[in-house]
Design an enzyme around this catalytic site. Structure first.
Site, short mmCIF file in Angstrom:
data_model
loop_
_atom_site.label_atom_id
_atom_site.label_comp_id
_atom_site.label_asym_id
_atom_site.label_seq_id
_atom_site.Cartn_x
_atom_site.Cartn_y
_atom_site.Cartn_z
N HIS A 98 0.82 -1.22 0.00
CA HIS A 98 0.00 0.00 0.00
C HIS A 98 0.85 1.27 0.00
O HIS A 98 0.36 2.34 -0.36
CB HIS A 98 -0.99 -0.01 1.17
N ASP A 133 0.45 -7.78 1.73
CA ASP A 133 0.67 -6.33 1.68
C ASP A 133 2.16 -5.99 1.69
O ASP A 133 2.59 -4.98 2.25
CB ASP A 133 -0.04 -5.61 2.84
N SER A 208 4.58 2.83 7.84
CA SER A 208 4.32 1.67 7.00
C SER A 208 5.52 1.34 6.13
O SER A 208 6.09 2.22 5.48
CB SER A 208 3.10 1.92 6.11
#
Length: 361
Positions: A98, A133, A208
Site C-alpha cells: 500500500h 501487503d 508503514s
C-alpha cells in the site's frame, strides 16, 4: 520624609546591585557541569540497535495521477509517503504494497527512495503481493548496508520491539515497546492479512514499510497497520507488522525469477449488491466477470456472471470471504468452486496458475 525614603531605597538597590555584580564576577567561568550519568543497560541496548539498523531504513515517496469522475477535474495528483528496509546489498528494498500503490490499486507511480546520507534516487517496483501487503522496490545502487533478518517464528509475547521509520513525514524516528500478541488477523485494503505481529511500539502513518526490530538488532517484521478509534488516525497503542518469515518467500521469488509469484484464478470478481440479490432472487455470493482467455477459470469452464457461493465446500458471500478462502492457496493447487448459473448450482474445479507479470497486482 518621602525624599529621605527614596534616597534610602536608592542606596539599598545600589548595594544589592554591587553585591550581585561581585558574586557573578567572582564565579565567572566556574559554573558546575555535571558528568552524564551511566546509561541503563536497556538504554544502551536500544541505542546499539538503532545505530545498527538506522542506515538500512529508507524513506519512500510516491507520486502519480489518478483519474476521477469529476468533469472539471478529471485527473488528480497523488502523493504518498512511507518507509522501507534494505534487505539486499544490490538495492532491493522491502516495503508495503500500500506504500507504493495508487488509490486505484495500481503499483505504477513514480517512486523516490532516500537512503540516509544520500540524495533521493528513483526506485522501481519489482513486485507486490496483496495477500501479505508486501512489495519489493529496486534502486540502482550497490554495496548497501543490509538489515539482518531474524526468525519471526521464534517470537514470544512480551519481548522487546523497536520500530524505525518515517511517521508523519518525520524521518529517522524510533519508538519502542513489546510484542503484544502473535498471529493476529485484520482486514486489509485488498483482503485479510493474517499471522501478524501485534506491538505497542508507537506506529503512525508513514511508519508503514519500516522496520520492526528485536533487541538483538534483527528485522522481525515490516510495520503495516495501526488500530484506530473513530475520528482518529494516530497511534492508540496497537500496531501490526507482517512477520519477516512471510517476506522470505517473496525474497526467494525475486532471487529466482526476478518477480513475485502469485497464484491466479484467471478472472476478476466483485460483490453483488443487496438490491440485486433481492430483485433478481439471486444467492448471496461473488459474481465473476469475463474470464481471461486461456486462464484457469476459462479452462475450467467458468463463465461471465457466474456467482461463486462456495469454495472447497465453505460458504462465501463476499469478495473478502472469497479472498480469505484463497489466501492460503499456492500455485498448482486445485480449488473447487460451487457456482450459481441460470438457476442451477454447478461444481467446477480449477487449478491455480501463476499470475502473469503484466497484470497489475
Amino acid at each position: 520624609m518621602k525624599r529621605g525614603r527614596s534616597i534610602a531605597l536608592f542606596l539599598l538597590g545600589a548595594m544589592v546591585a554591587f553585591v550581585a555584580v561581585q558574586v557573578f564576577q567572582g564565579h565567572e567561568g566556574k559554573y558546575v557541569v555535571m558528568a552524564q550519568g551511566r546509561l541503563q543497560p536497556d538504554e544502551e541496548t536500544t541505542i546499539s540497535v538503532v545505530k545498527k539498523m538506522d542506515p538500512t531504513v529508507v524513506s519512500i515517496m510516491v507520486q502519480g495521477t489518478v483519474e476521477t469522475n469529476d468533469w472539471f477535474n478529471p485527473v488528480q495528483q497523488f502523493q504518498g509517503q512511507g518507509s522501507g528496509v534494505i534487505v539486499r546489498s544490490d538495492g532491493f528494498i522491502l516495503t508495503n504494497k500500500h506504500v507504493v500503490s495508487m488509490p486505484d490499486g495500481r503499483t505504477s507511480p513514480t517512486v523516490t527512495v532516500t537512503i540516509p546520507g544520500k540524495k533521493p534516487m528513483e526506485g522501481q517496483v519489482r513486485g507486490a503481493d496483496p495477500r501479505s501487503d508486501l512489495a519489493i522496490v529496486k534502486i540502482n545502487e550497490k554495496n548497501l548496508p543490509v538489515a539482518p533478518l531474524g526468525n519471526s517464528d521464534e517470537l514470544q509475547v512480551g519481548q522487546r520491539t523497536i520500530a524505525i521509520g518515517n511517521p508523519l513525514g518525520l524521518t529517522r524516528s524510533v519508538t519502542s515497546g513489546i510484542v503484544s500478541a502473535l498471529g493476529r488477523s485484520i482486514q486489509g485494503e485488498q483482503g485479510p492479512l493474517e499471522g501478524l505481529i501485534q506491538t505497542d511500539a508507537a506506529i503512525n502513518p508513514g511508519n508503514s514499510g519500516g522496520a520492526l526490530v528485536d533487541s538483538t538488532g534483527r528485522l522481525i517484521g515490516i510495520n503495516t497497520a495501526i488500530a484506530s478509534v473513530r475520528g482518529s488516525q494516530g497511534n492508540v497503542g496497537i500496531g501490526f507488522a507482517v512477520p519477516v518469515n512471510t517476506a522470505r518467500a517473496i525474497l526467494d521469488d525475486i532471487a529466482k525469477t526476478g518477480h513475485i509469484r502469485l497464484p491466479w484464478i484467471g478472472v476478476d470478481y466483485g460483490d453483488i449488491s443487496p438490491s440485486a440479490v433481492q430483485w433478481y432472487n439471486l444467492p448471496q455470493g461473488v459474481v465473476l466477470r469475463a474470464p481471461y482467455p486461456g486462464g484457469p477459470a476459462a479452462k475450467a469452464g467458468l463463465q461471465r456472471n457466474d456467482i461463486v457461493v462456495k469454495v472447497d465446500g465453505a460458504r462465501v458471500g463476499t469478495v473478502s470471504e472469497l479472498q480469505t478462502a484463497l489466501h492460503a492457496k499456492n500455485i498448482g493447487d486445485s480449488v473447487e468452486f460451487t457456482v450459481f448459473r441460470d438457476g442451477e448450482t454447478l461444481t467446477v474445479k480449477l487449478k491455480l496458475a501463476e499470475r502473469p507479470t503484466e497484470l497489475a497486482v
